[in-house]
Motif scaffolding. Structure first.
Motif, PDB file in Angstrom:
ATOM      1  N   ILE A 175      13.582   6.979 -11.001  1.00 30.49           N
ATOM      2  CA  ILE A 175      14.859   7.426 -11.540  1.00 30.49           C
ATOM      3  C   ILE A 175      15.168   6.695 -12.840  1.00 30.49           C
ATOM      4  N   GLU A 176      14.846   5.436 -12.904  1.00 27.00           N
ATOM      5  CA  GLU A 176      15.085   4.677 -14.130  1.00 27.00           C
ATOM      6  C   GLU A 176      14.278   5.242 -15.296  1.00 27.00           C
ATOM      7  N   SER A 177      13.036   5.609 -15.050  1.00 27.04           N
ATOM      8  CA  SER A 177      12.223   6.191 -16.122  1.00 27.04           C
ATOM      9  C   SER A 177      12.791   7.528 -16.582  1.00 27.04           C
TER      10      SER A 177
ATOM     11  N   LEU B 123      10.135  15.142  -9.191  1.00 30.47           N
ATOM     12  CA  LEU B 123      11.441  14.794  -8.641  1.00 30.47           C
ATOM     13  C   LEU B 123      11.728  15.550  -7.346  1.00 30.47           C
ATOM     14  N   SER B 124      11.095  16.696  -7.170  1.00 28.51           N
ATOM     15  CA  SER B 124      11.227  17.396  -5.881  1.00 28.51           C
ATOM     16  C   SER B 124      10.580  16.584  -4.774  1.00 28.51           C
ATOM     17  N   VAL B 125       9.411  16.022  -5.067  1.00 25.43           N
ATOM     18  CA  VAL B 125       8.759  15.139  -4.093  1.00 25.43           C
ATOM     19  C   VAL B 125       9.622  13.918  -3.830  1.00 25.43           C
ATOM     20  N   ALA B 126      10.193  13.356  -4.885  1.00 22.83           N
ATOM     21  CA  ALA B 126      11.071  12.199  -4.715  1.00 22.83           C
ATOM     22  C   ALA B 126      12.298  12.548  -3.894  1.00 22.83           C
ATOM     23  N   GLN B 127      12.824  13.753  -4.078  1.00 23.26           N
ATOM     24  CA  GLN B 127      13.972  14.189  -3.290  1.00 23.26           C
ATOM     25  C   GLN B 127      13.625  14.288  -1.815  1.00 23.26           C
ATOM     26  N   ASP B 128      12.470  14.872  -1.505  1.00 21.05           N
ATOM     27  CA  ASP B 128      12.054  14.970  -0.099  1.00 21.05           C
ATOM     28  C   ASP B 128      11.846  13.590   0.503  1.00 21.05           C
ATOM     29  N   MET B 129      11.242  12.683  -0.268  1.00 20.85           N
ATOM     30  CA  MET B 129      11.036  11.331   0.246  1.00 20.85           C
ATOM     31  C   MET B 129      12.365  10.614   0.461  1.00 20.85           C
ATOM     32  N   ALA B 130      13.320  10.835  -0.454  1.00 16.86           N
ATOM     33  CA  ALA B 130      14.620  10.201  -0.292  1.00 16.86           C
ATOM     34  C   ALA B 130      15.321  10.696   0.969  1.00 16.86           C
ATOM     35  N   LYS B 131      15.200  11.979   1.278  1.00 19.45           N
ATOM     36  CA  LYS B 131      15.787  12.505   2.521  1.00 19.45           C
ATOM     37  C   LYS B 131      15.128  11.884   3.745  1.00 19.45           C
ATOM     38  N   SER B 132      13.810  11.751   3.692  1.00 26.41           N
ATOM     39  CA  SER B 132      13.111  11.099   4.804  1.00 26.41           C
ATOM     40  C   SER B 132      13.488   9.627   4.891  1.00 26.41           C
TER      41      SER B 132
ATOM     42  N   VAL C 295       0.837  -1.205   0.000  1.00 27.17           N
ATOM     43  CA  VAL C 295       0.000   0.000   0.000  1.00 27.17           C
ATOM     44  C   VAL C 295       0.865   1.245   0.000  1.00 27.17           C
ATOM     45  N   ALA C 296       1.926   1.225   0.796  1.00 25.69           N
ATOM     46  CA  ALA C 296       2.826   2.383   0.832  1.00 25.69           C
ATOM     47  C   ALA C 296       3.415   2.657  -0.541  1.00 25.69           C
ATOM     48  N   LYS C 297       3.816   1.599  -1.233  1.00 26.99           N
ATOM     49  CA  LYS C 297       4.375   1.773  -2.570  1.00 26.99           C
ATOM     50  C   LYS C 297       3.335   2.339  -3.528  1.00 26.99           C
ATOM     51  N   SER C 298       2.108   1.874  -3.421  1.00 26.61           N
ATOM     52  CA  SER C 298       1.047   2.373  -4.302  1.00 26.61           C
ATOM     53  C   SER C 298       0.778   3.850  -4.063  1.00 26.61           C
ATOM     54  N   VAL C 299       0.760   4.261  -2.806  1.00 19.96           N
ATOM     55  CA  VAL C 299       0.497   5.672  -2.499  1.00 19.96           C
ATOM     56  C   VAL C 299       1.663   6.542  -2.956  1.00 19.96           C
ATOM     57  N   VAL C 300       2.883   6.057  -2.766  1.00 16.89           N
ATOM     58  CA  VAL C 300       4.044   6.823  -3.224  1.00 16.89           C
ATOM     59  C   VAL C 300       4.008   6.982  -4.743  1.00 16.89           C
ATOM     60  N   ARG C 301       3.630   5.928  -5.436  1.00 16.21           N
ATOM     61  CA  ARG C 301       3.484   6.031  -6.896  1.00 16.21           C
ATOM     62  C   ARG C 301       2.454   7.084  -7.276  1.00 16.21           C
ATOM     63  N   LEU C 302       1.351   7.123  -6.546  1.00 20.54           N
ATOM     64  CA  LEU C 302       0.353   8.162  -6.805  1.00 20.54           C
ATOM     65  C   LEU C 302       0.940   9.546  -6.595  1.00 20.54           C
ATOM     66  N   ALA C 303       1.652   9.717  -5.502  1.00 15.67           N
ATOM     67  CA  ALA C 303       2.193  11.035  -5.172  1.00 15.67           C
ATOM     68  C   ALA C 303       3.178  11.518  -6.221  1.00 15.67           C
ATOM     69  N   ILE C 304       3.963  10.605  -6.772  1.00 20.78           N
ATOM     70  CA  ILE C 304       5.006  11.007  -7.722  1.00 20.78           C
ATOM     71  C   ILE C 304       4.457  11.130  -9.136  1.00 20.78           C
ATOM     72  N   TYR C 305       3.750  10.114  -9.591  1.00 20.94           N
ATOM     73  CA  TYR C 305       3.338  10.082 -10.997  1.00 20.94           C
ATOM     74  C   TYR C 305       2.153  10.987 -11.292  1.00 20.94           C
ATOM     75  N   LEU C 306       1.429  11.420 -10.274  1.00 20.39           N
ATOM     76  CA  LEU C 306       0.350  12.383 -10.500  1.00 20.39           C
ATOM     77  C   LEU C 306       0.784  13.812 -10.206  1.00 20.39           C
ATOM     78  N   THR C 307       2.078  13.998  -9.980  1.00 16.42           N
ATOM     79  CA  THR C 307       2.645  15.330  -9.805  1.00 16.42           C
ATOM     80  C   THR C 307       3.425  15.691 -11.045  1.00 16.42           C
ATOM     81  N   SER C 308       3.120  16.825 -11.633  1.00 20.46           N
ATOM     82  CA  SER C 308       3.752  17.209 -12.891  1.00 20.46           C
ATOM     83  C   SER C 308       5.199  17.613 -12.670  1.00 20.46           C
ATOM     84  N   PRO C 309       6.070  17.343 -13.646  1.00 22.00           N
ATOM     85  CA  PRO C 309       7.464  17.790 -13.554  1.00 22.00           C
ATOM     86  C   PRO C 309       7.522  19.312 -13.539  1.00 22.00           C
ATOM     87  N   PRO C 310       8.545  19.889 -12.906  1.00 16.33           N
ATOM     88  CA  PRO C 310       9.659  19.242 -12.209  1.00 16.33           C
ATOM     89  C   PRO C 310       9.354  18.873 -10.761  1.00 16.33           C
ATOM     90  N   ASN C 311       8.113  19.100 -10.330  1.00 19.77           N
ATOM     91  CA  ASN C 311       7.793  18.861  -8.922  1.00 19.77           C
ATOM     92  C   ASN C 311       7.817  17.381  -8.558  1.00 19.77           C
TER      93      ASN C 311
END
Length: 1403
Positions: A1128-1130, A1081-1090, A1063-1079
């Protein structure tokens, strides 16, 4: 004795007439009068006198001048040079002052002068050339420019004596004046003779003036004008610019003059190009290189030139390959731009327009091939088939239909149709190629060719009649073809078969032979062909006599006479013998025939009686007409060679009969209608039998007996008939019989459900009970069919019936091939869903009552029974929805079985809501009871299955326009209210677009409330499905609404502590893929720091839950890590495409292609800036991962991604290096910051990451699987280090070229051997490294540091060019020689025994 000398007497003068007569005899020696300097003035006066005569001045001057020149040419010497110079100068003055006419006589005279220029002194030549150039402005016609014929030889003589200085001045004077039409044409004709010693810049300026003034050239002069340009190019005169100018002129600048004359002229020009390429193959390479380099150079004339060049044998394949790759590249760029979210809208629009332009240019070149371009017809044929062969079967055909573009396959078909219509001479070759390729290609590759044949038959039936003999030859190979190819071939020929009795008879003969083949696939194809032939006849009778009036081609009188007035009746009767043979074939053949007979009755309901009469004798073999007849299921199965086979699909036979009985009733009532109910069976009652034939009554009675037998009898009695002495095959026979019996029960369910729709009161209650009883009966067979169904059902689904009889032949979609008509129709499943809802409602009320009275749940046998029924209904629904065609096909059998699939949505959603409410109640009252937990688990399974069904239904509705109303119907069912979503609901309700509003409301009012509700109940699998649905719908929504759902998902990640990793992975996918660039990767950066806070680089002082994102916990960190790495791979995949485009821009700059230059520069800058922004964001995300203690497989995944990323960075740096011959520009500030960020945050820490991985592996020891893991990672690490050093190599080269230190933060010493060392050995080497000086850090590092400080102060910037708006990105790198080994890492890997640690001090 001296004698006084007297001056010689002057020579006797000659008149102009005498000179002309003297020239006619051409006797030596010359008269002294001609050699005397004193006579020059007299001779010139004759010239002026003759030019003054008004009537014959041209002839008089020409006659005298040529006579005088012929005499002087007999003995040219120093005595005749002054006279020759004066004569030419005088003639030039007369010519430019218009004292003599400019005609063929004057041209002949000037050409004579040209042969004697070698006898004129250079100082006089320059005066003559200056005189000619001074009158360039008065030249208006080609005749006025005759004197320019003297320039090539004259300038050549001047160059030999004085060098090129004077010639450059002459060229500058010519280029500096305005060119009239005559001067332009003349300059092109003579340029090849004197521009050989002119520099490249003046050549380019010359070509710019030529192509700028080319509009003024008369149409009839254009072919010769272009030919001279091609000759000029063949001499090495700026080949690329010449080719570019020619194709640019005819491709875009001839727009206002488009008419048949212009097209004929273009055809002549193409012939000139073809001839020039044969003479100079480098011109052909330039044409192909122009298109290969930049798609924006493509226009209709460029395509025509490539097609013409392809007629040259050595360029046949390469030219066609370039044209094909241009189309493939345009389509790929179009798809990428349409799907890519980080490309700016301007760039997207540019790539979309490029694809449209390329496609239109190809079509235009083909359409205009009839205007004097017959020589390119073979090339067009080659191109058309090349495009059809390049089609991947089932690859995005529907995508192109939705975009407005044709796509590769449709473009190829359109090309061939145009050729077939326009060029009679191409028809024979097209038919031959079709025949050859169908027989030689693989089945999937040959399908586009068959579709082409079908389109030709439909569009041009009368011309195709001439090639019936060729088609017969193709049909001769029917028995040797793949079954799919043979079936579709007959299908493609059906319209022609209707009109040509000869072809019909031959097809029947071929099919008759195929029925006796041993291969199953051939027999199935033959059965399909028989059904298709009968359907074609019925269709033609229903629609009236087949007519070609709507065809785009009309028949001649002779052709019309060959078309029979009627086809003859009764193909069903004629072919009944072959159909009878099908009844004794394998079960697969019978199933195909049964399905085809249903389609036959769909076309012609009146044929139901003959079909039933045909089937009755066969049916009686398994169910007799006696009153006590038993269902002979056992007779449908036999054992052969140790295998149990189904020899008679009795369930399919009964399904066929059931549908035919229904269609017969509809035909008798009011005929076939689209508004009739889509899914019925036969009537269980024996009413309304008046007027029915004996076969109808027999089948109805038989089905009624079967219904009673199954209702009153026992399964063991029916299945027990399979017992025999062979005990080994007993279980397998029972499974096969159970499978057949299951299908029969589903047929009866279909019947009961159809009657239930119209039933009322008591009868309705009774039918509902019967429906439940038969469902129970069907469920009881699952224990026997569960093993065999997986194999048998799969085989059945793969059977393909290819009947398409609605409005002609549609070979457009072979991805969806019509499967067997399902047993359960949509309306039946709808009734089953309604019944399941009633069961759930009844059970829920009973549970509440039981719980209130006895304080315990009411989960007994009734609940288990209801669960089984609901499970069966949901599984049937899922199979039905998945087998439903995605694209709305107007096929009768599809409409019959599937109908309106969207009607299943509302009851399904109601069932989901009931499931959830009941689950809440059960969970609340059975927290500690084992039975209650089992009850909850069963409900979870049903709920998960229901959500999967809902997701599949939603997916179909998103892809099919005719199912758009599904979401609206689902919204009418929703009763959920969620206070925090009220604002979103209000905003969604204000959307004007109805489709977008329904999507938004569906997410906000249904999916999001269900998400929170199920998350609270810990129904994690269901939450995953909901997230998939939100992503599926939201990803196609406009940016504003997509971002709103992305923001909602981010808030969920921050505020909700979710322990389930999926479920966590599904929600993270929603948060990232439904956010338009460049934001994104900004969301991904914040998640990576956390994530770093939770995983950390060490295991001490780690957080259990992230402070910023509560979703990131110790239990979910692994799934979140994999999700971010997938993102990142995409991005890295997208970077690969962008770098290729930048390389193309670089080559365009180097080759000096200037078509739409401003647009190119802007595109380059925008793409480059976006690429650097994305790459910088990737570095920031990876900088957190490089500090984590990642475990396998995430660590290996990270290493592979990092290696790919550095490979792209190396390519980006390589593009910044100017090639040889170009000025090196200073790297942009954005690039410098990016390099610095990469070195600091990624490159330096990644070495520590690798060393830590090796240390952990050594400490782990040789545990199970560690050796394999080490070997796998030892492949990743060397590749990563190589890519890093390759990247730094190009940075070093760029540093030296631009004088900007880009490596001041780079790490210089590193491990080279990747050997896993013991901890003690590593410790000793670390101690040694602390005491020994670092030899890799030489004084050069200090120099670089000082250079860096100077750069910051701006002292060194004056020596480097400032960046211009568009940098000439280089495509090729120049290896730097003599690099300073003290400051540059050696390219060869140095083998060392240990891991050398760097000092912490940065130089």
């Amino acid at each position: 004795m001296t004698t006084a000398t007297k001056a010689p007497p002057p020579p006797p003068p000659l008149t102009d007439t005498e000179i002309i007569k003297l020239a006619q005899h051409q006797q030596l020696p010359l008269p002294p009068f001609l050699l005397s300097p004193s006579s020059h003035q007299t001779l010139l006066s004759y010239l002026h006198t003759r030019s003054s005569s008004s009537s014959t001045s041209s002839l008089a001057v020409s006659e005298y001048t040529i006579a005088l020149l012929s005499l002087l040419s007999l003995s040219p010497n120093h005595q005749t040079q002054p006279l020759l110079s004066s004569l030419l100068l005088a003639y030039t003055h007369l010519f430019t002052s218009l004292n003599i006419p400019h005609d063929s006589l004057s041209l002949k005279t000037i050409q004579f002068f040209d042969t004697l220029l070698t006898h004129i002194p250079v100082k006089h030549l320059t005066s003559i050339i200056d005189s000619i150039l001074s009158n360039l402005s008065v030249i208006s016609t080609l005749d006025d420019a005759q004197l320019l014929d003297l320039l090539p030889r004259g300038l050549d003589l001047v160059v030999k004596e004085e060098g090129t200085g004077y010639v450059s001045l002459v060229i500058d004077r010519i280029l500096g004046c305005d060119w009239s039409k005559g001067l332009l044409v003349k300059m092109v004709f003579i340029a090849r003779d004197f521009f050989g010693f002119v520099d490249k810049m003046r050549r380019r300026e010359f070509l710019e003036k030529v192509f700028k003034g080319m509009r003024t050239v008369d149409l009839q002069d254009l072919p010769s004008f272009v030919y001279q340009l091609l000759v000029l190019a063949s001499k090495g005169f700026n080949r690329r610019e010449v080719i570019e100018g020619i194709v640019g002129f005819f491709g875009s600048k001839m727009g206002p003059k488009r008419n048949s004359t212009v097209r004929q002229i273009e055809g002549t020009v193409l012939l000139h190009v073809n001839f020039a390429v044969k003479q100079d193959p480098t011109l052909g390479q330039e044409v192909m290189g122009l298109v290969k380099l930049d798609l924006r150079t493509v226009n209709h004339f460029t395509v025509a030139v490539l097609l013409s060049v392809a007629r040259v044998r050595r360029f046949s394949d390469s030219s066609m390959g370039v044209l094909k790759m241009a189309l493939v590249t345009a389509y790929c760029d179009y798809k990428f731009a349409k799907d890519c979210k980080w490309l700016p809208d301007d760039l997207k629009e540019e790539y979309i327009q490029t694809a449209e332009i390329v496609e239109k240019c190809v079509l235009r070149a083909v359409n205009e091939s009839k205007f004097g371009r017959e020589h390119i017809v073979p090339s067009i044929v080659h191109l058309g088939f090349l495009l059809l062969e390049a089609v991947e079967e089932g690859h995005c055909r529907e995508f192109w239909k939705s975009t407005g573009l044709l796509g590769m396959e449709e473009l190829g078909i359109q090309i061939m149709k145009t050729l077939f219509e326009v060029h009679d001479m191409a028809r024979n070759e097209i038919i031959e190629q079709i025949k050859f390729r169908i027989l030689s290609l693989k089945p999937d590759q040959s399908m586009p060719i068959i579709r082409l044949l079908g389109q030709l038959v439909l569009s041009y039936p009368y011309p195709m009649l001439e090639y019936v003999s060729r088609l017969k030859e193709l049909l001769d190979y029917f028995t040797f073809m793949h079954g799919k190819v043979a079936t579709y071939l007959v299908k493609a020929l059906l319209p022609l078969v209707r009109s040509c009795r000869d072809l019909q008879d031959y097809t029947i003969l071929v099919v008759r032979k195929a029925m006796f083949r041993r291969e199953d696939s051939v027999r199935i194809a033959a059965t399909n062909a028989i059904i298709d032939l009968i359907l074609a006849e019925k269709q033609s009778k229903r629609d009236g006599l087949f007519s070609f009036q709507d065809s785009s081609s009309q028949a001649s009188c002779s052709q019309q006479a060959e078309i029979p007035c009627s086809i003859g009746g009764g193909l069903f009767q004629e072919l009944s013998g072959l159909l009878q043979r099908c009844l004794y074939q394998q079960a697969k053949v019978k199933e195909v025939m049964y399905n085809g007979l249903v389609n036959l009755v769909l076309v012609d309901p009146s044929s139901g009686g003959p079909v039933l009469n045909f089937l009755l004798p066969h049916f009686v073999r398994f169910f007799g007409e006696e009153a006590d007849a038993q269902l002979g299921v056992g007779c449908c199965v036999k054992s052969e060679c140790g295998k149990v086979l189904i020899i008679e699909p009795l369930d399919r036979l009964l399904s066929c009969v059931s549908w035919i009985l229904l269609l017969q009733q509809q035909g008798k009532a009011d005929g076939p209608s689209d508004s009739t109910r889509t899914c019925f069976g036969f009537s269980l009652s024996q009413d309304n039998e008046v007027g029915r034939n004996s076969s109808d009554i027999t089948f109805s009675n038989a089905l009624l007996k079967i219904w009673k037998c199954l209702r009153n009898g026992s399964l063991e009695d029916i299945l027990g008939q399979t017992h025999d002495a062979s005990s080994t095959s007993l279980d397998e026979k029972r499974r096969c019989c159970s499978l057949i019996l299951s299908g029969i029960i589903e047929v009866l369910l279909n019947t009961i459900a159809s009657e239930l729709e119209e039933a009322r009161d008591t009868k309705k209650v009774d039918l509902e009970k019967e429906l439940i009883e038969f469902v129970d009966l069907r469920i009881s067979l699952e224990k026997d069919t569960c093993t065999s169904r997986q194999t048998s059902i799969t085989k059945r689904v793969n059977l393909q019936s290819t009947h398409d009889i609605a409005g002609g032949i549609d070979l457009g979609d072979t991805n969806f091939t019509q499967e067997q008509i399902p047993f359960l129709a949509t309306s039946t499943i709808y009734q089953l869903l309604q019944t399941a809802l009633k069961l759930y409602t009844t059970e829920g009320s009973n549970d509440v009552a039981t719980s209130q009275n006895h304080n315990q749940p009411g989960s007994g046998k009734a609940s288990k029974h209801h669960f089984k029924i609901i499970s069966f209904v949901l599984n049937a629904l899922l199979r039905h929805v998945k087998s439903a065609p995605v694209v709305g096909k107007k096929h009768p059998s599809i409409t019959l079985a599937y109908g309106e699939v969207k009607m299943l949505g509302p009851p399904l959603l109601k069932l989901i809501f009931l499931h959830i409410s009941e689950s809440k109640f059960v969970i609340h009252h059975t927290k500690k009871e084992a039975k209650g937990k089992k009850n909850v688990e069963d409900r979870k399974k049903h709920l998960h299955l229901a959500f999967i069904c809902l997701k599949e239904l939603t997916a179909i509705s998103l892809q099919s326009s005719h199912l758009n109303g599904l979401l609206v119907d689902l919204l009418s069912v929703s009763t959920h209210e969620y206070a925090s979503l009220d604002e979103e609901c209000e905003a969604a309700s204000k959307i004007d677009d109805q489709l977008l509003r329904s999507k938004e409301m569906f997410i906000v009012k249904i999916l999001k409330p269900l998400f929170f509700e199920l998350l609270e109940l810990s129904f994690f699998h269901e939450v995953e499905v909901i997230c998939e649905m939100i992503l599926m719908i939201g990803d196609k929504m406009p940016c504003k609404w997509r971002n709103s759902h992305g923001a909602w998902a981010i808030s969920v990640c921050k505020s909700n502590t979710i322990t389930n990793s999926n479920v966590a992975k599904s929600v993270v996918r929603l948060a990232i893929y439904l956010t338009s660039p460049p934001n994104d990767l900004s969301v991904a950066q914040d998640m990576a720091k956390s994530l770093l806070q939770v995983i950390g680089s060490e295991r001490n002082n780690l957080l259990e839950v992230s402070e910023s994102y509560h979703l990131i916990t110790q239990s979910t960190c692994s799934s979140v890590t994999s999700c971010l790495l997938q993102l990142i791979e995409s991005v890295i995949v997208d970077m690969d495409w962008a770098i290729k485009k930048l390389k193309t821009f670089s080559l365009i700059t180097q080759k000096s292609i200037h078509l739409s230059q401003n647009g190119e520069h802007a595109s380059e800058l925008v793409l480059e800036e976006n690429l650097y922004s994305r790459a910088e964001a990737v570095v920031k995300v990876l900088s957190s991962f490089v500090l984590m203690s990642l475990q396998d497989p995430e660590a290996e995944y990270f290493l592979r991604l990092a290696a790919r990323f550095y490979k792209h960075l190396a390519q980006m740096s390589k593009l910044r290096i100017a090639p040889k011959g170009f000025k090196q520009l200073m790297p942009s500030l954005q690039f410098q910051k990016f390099v610095e960020l990469t070195c600091k945050q990624l490159t330096v820490p990644i070495y520590d990451f690798v060393a830590e991985m090796q240390r952990v592996q050594q400490e782990t020891g040789k545990s199970k699987g560690i050796i394999t893991k080490i070997k796998r990672e030892n492949k990743c690490i060397p590749d990563l280090i190589f890519q890093i050093e390759d990247y730094e190599k190009y940075l070093i080269q760029l540093t030296k070229a631009s004088k900007v230190n880009l490596l001041r933060h780079a790490k210089r010493s590193m491990s080279r051997d990747f050997k896993i060392l013991g901890p003690k050995k590593i410790g000793r080497e670390e101690d040694a490294s602390n005491h020994e000086p670092n030899h890799n850090d030489s004084p050069a590092a200090g120099n670089e540091s000082s250079e860096d400080s100077e750069d910051n102060e701006g002292n060194g910037s004056g020596k480097v060019l400032s960046p211009r708006p568009v940098s000439p990105l280089a495509a090729e790198d120049s290896e730097s020689n003599g690099e300073d080994e003290s400051s540059v890492p050696n390219a060869k890997r140095l083998k060392r025994n240990g891991v050398v640690q760097d000092s912490d001090d940065e130089t």
